[in-house]
Design a protein around this motif. Structure first.
Motif, short mmCIF file in Angstrom:
data_model
loop_
_atom_site.label_atom_id
_atom_site.label_comp_id
_atom_site.label_asym_id
_atom_site.label_seq_id
_atom_site.Cartn_x
_atom_site.Cartn_y
_atom_site.Cartn_z
N TRP A 18 34.97 18.76 51.41
CA TRP A 18 33.84 19.39 50.72
C TRP A 18 34.33 20.46 49.73
N MET A 19 35.45 21.10 50.04
CA MET A 19 35.97 22.15 49.16
C MET A 19 36.30 21.59 47.77
N GLN A 20 36.66 20.29 47.72
CA GLN A 20 36.93 19.68 46.40
C GLN A 20 35.65 19.65 45.57
N VAL A 25 31.95 22.13 41.43
CA VAL A 25 30.64 22.61 40.96
C VAL A 25 30.58 24.14 40.84
N TYR A 26 31.62 24.83 41.28
CA TYR A 26 31.55 26.29 41.44
C TYR A 26 31.10 27.02 40.17
N ASP A 27 31.79 26.76 39.06
CA ASP A 27 31.46 27.52 37.83
C ASP A 27 30.05 27.19 37.35
N ILE A 56 42.55 38.81 45.54
CA ILE A 56 42.50 37.86 46.65
C ILE A 56 41.41 36.81 46.37
N GLY A 57 41.63 35.58 46.81
CA GLY A 57 40.64 34.52 46.66
C GLY A 57 40.15 34.40 45.22
N ALA A 58 41.08 34.23 44.30
CA ALA A 58 40.75 34.30 42.86
C ALA A 58 39.91 33.12 42.39
N GLY A 61 39.06 31.55 38.67
CA GLY A 61 39.60 32.47 37.66
C GLY A 61 38.56 33.15 36.80
N LEU A 62 37.35 33.34 37.33
CA LEU A 62 36.29 33.95 36.52
C LEU A 62 36.59 35.41 36.15
N ASN A 63 37.52 36.05 36.86
CA ASN A 63 37.84 37.45 36.52
C ASN A 63 38.91 37.58 35.45
N GLU A 78 45.20 32.53 46.11
CA GLU A 78 44.12 31.56 46.35
C GLU A 78 44.65 30.51 47.32
N PRO A 79 44.07 30.44 48.52
CA PRO A 79 44.61 29.51 49.52
C PRO A 79 44.11 28.08 49.41
N ASP A 80 43.03 27.87 48.68
CA ASP A 80 42.45 26.52 48.64
C ASP A 80 43.03 25.74 47.45
N ALA A 81 43.53 24.55 47.73
CA ALA A 81 44.25 23.78 46.71
C ALA A 81 43.35 23.38 45.54
N THR A 121 36.31 39.77 44.66
CA THR A 121 34.93 39.50 44.22
C THR A 121 34.45 38.24 44.93
N LEU A 122 33.44 38.43 45.78
CA LEU A 122 32.79 37.34 46.51
C LEU A 122 33.76 36.64 47.45
N VAL A 123 34.66 37.41 48.05
CA VAL A 123 35.68 36.83 48.93
C VAL A 123 35.58 37.38 50.35
N THR A 126 33.85 35.41 52.77
CA THR A 126 34.34 34.06 53.08
C THR A 126 35.58 34.04 53.97
N VAL A 127 36.37 35.13 53.94
CA VAL A 127 37.60 35.09 54.73
C VAL A 127 37.27 34.85 56.20
N ASP A 128 38.18 34.14 56.88
CA ASP A 128 37.94 33.82 58.30
C ASP A 128 37.92 35.06 59.15
N ASN A 129 38.80 36.00 58.83
CA ASN A 129 38.97 37.17 59.70
C ASN A 129 38.92 38.43 58.84
C1 LIG Z 1 32.90 32.41 46.53
S1 LIG Z 1 34.53 32.07 46.05
C2 LIG Z 1 34.90 33.48 44.97
C3 LIG Z 1 35.91 33.13 43.90
C4 LIG Z 1 36.21 34.26 42.92
N1 LIG Z 1 36.77 35.40 43.58
C5 LIG Z 1 35.00 34.67 42.13
O1 LIG Z 1 34.71 35.86 42.04
O2 LIG Z 1 34.35 33.79 41.56
C6 LIG Z 1 35.44 32.47 47.52
C7 LIG Z 1 36.92 32.22 47.35
O3 LIG Z 1 37.61 32.70 48.51
C8 LIG Z 1 38.62 31.77 48.84
N2 LIG Z 1 38.99 31.94 50.25
C9 LIG Z 1 38.50 31.30 51.33
N3 LIG Z 1 39.10 31.73 52.44
C10 LIG Z 1 39.99 32.67 52.05
C11 LIG Z 1 40.94 33.48 52.73
N4 LIG Z 1 41.06 33.41 54.07
N5 LIG Z 1 41.70 34.30 52.00
C12 LIG Z 1 41.56 34.38 50.65
N6 LIG Z 1 40.69 33.64 49.95
C13 LIG Z 1 39.91 32.80 50.64
C14 LIG Z 1 38.00 30.44 48.52
O4 LIG Z 1 38.98 29.42 48.41
C15 LIG Z 1 37.30 30.75 47.22
O5 LIG Z 1 38.14 30.57 46.13
#
Ligand SMILES: C[S@@+](CC[C@H](N)C(=O)[O-])C[C@H]1O[C@@H](n2cnc3c(N)ncnc32)[C@H](O)[C@@H]1O
Length: 220
Positions: A18-20, A25-27, A56-58, A61-63, A78-81, A121-123, A126-129
């Protein structure tokens, strides 16, 4: 980089294939919100980024377009391929010098006290921990280093917070792990950061991601 440390940065998203789709669709999903004010907020926030900066979690690349000359070095994690592939393309298009690192925010392959600014930003939703992530941010920040953030958080209104709690699971599955009801400012304070933050509305986005908080946190 001389200060890169060895760390186990393996990351496997529970949202798999689903991440693909989400990255694809993200942008487009964010587009209206970006032009309705989020782009300006990113720009204002990142005007304060300086020195050695780690985002973190770039994502896609919107920033990138918002970083200024005060940034001496830019590291994008960015950990997601699927996201990372888009980030690589955005970075190429931007012509900016930056390094992309495949690592989750819970395990940053960076030395202690080696970073001036961390950007999220918006990360943090989402992080697990989140506790581990904030400890990791505190570890890599220099004394007086800053975390600049824009995050959507649990609503103050009981009605909207109950709505976030009710839709938590389907939203999380749709939005690649995003926890819409996370109390990020409280978490920051509980983890020992001094926080200055303003509430704002993420215009043209679903109410489940209202409100947002925009601010700065300093290691105390
Ligand atoms: C909602 S998006 C935000 C993307 C970007 N920062 C922005 O402002 O548009 C959340 C991002 O966090 C990443 N992410 C998910 N788990 C993460 C983790 N454990 N550590 C860092 N990034 C993570 C996702 O792959 C995704 O790119």
């Amino acid at each position: 980089m001389t200060d890169t440390i060895n760390a186990d940065t393996r990351f496997s998203s529970p949202y798999g294939a689903w991440m693909q789709v989400f990255a694809f669709v993200y942008d487009s999903f964010l587009w209206l919100g970006e032009i309705a004010g989020m782009r300006k907020r990113r720009s204002e926030l990142l005007a304060d980024a300086r020195g050695r900066v780690v985002e973190i979690g770039a994502g896609t690349g919107l920033n990138l377009v918002h970083y200024r000359d005060e940034v001496a070095e830019l590291i994008l994690t960015e950990p997601d391929a699927s996201m990372r592939r888009r980030l690589e393309r955005s970075l190429q298009r931007s012509g900016r010098a930056a390094r992309i690192v495949d690592a989750p925010a819970e395990r940053l392959p960076l030395a202690d006290a080696s970073v001036d600014t961390v950007v999220s930003t918006l990360v943090l939703c989402t992080v697990d921990n989140p506790e581990r992530t904030l400890a990791e941010i505190a570890r890599v920040l220099r004394p007086e280093g800053q975390l600049l953030f824009i995050e959507h958080v649990r609503a103050r209104s009981r009605f909207l917070a109950a709505y976030q709690d009710m839709l938590f699971r389907p939203w999380r599955a749709f939005a690649g792990g995003c926890c819409c009801n996370r109390q990020t400012v409280k978490l920051l304070r509980d983890c020992g950061f001094n926080v200055e933050a303003d509430d704002a509305v993420w215009r043209s986005m679903p109410t489940i991601v209202h409100p947002i908080v925009v601010g700065r946190a300093i290691r105390s």
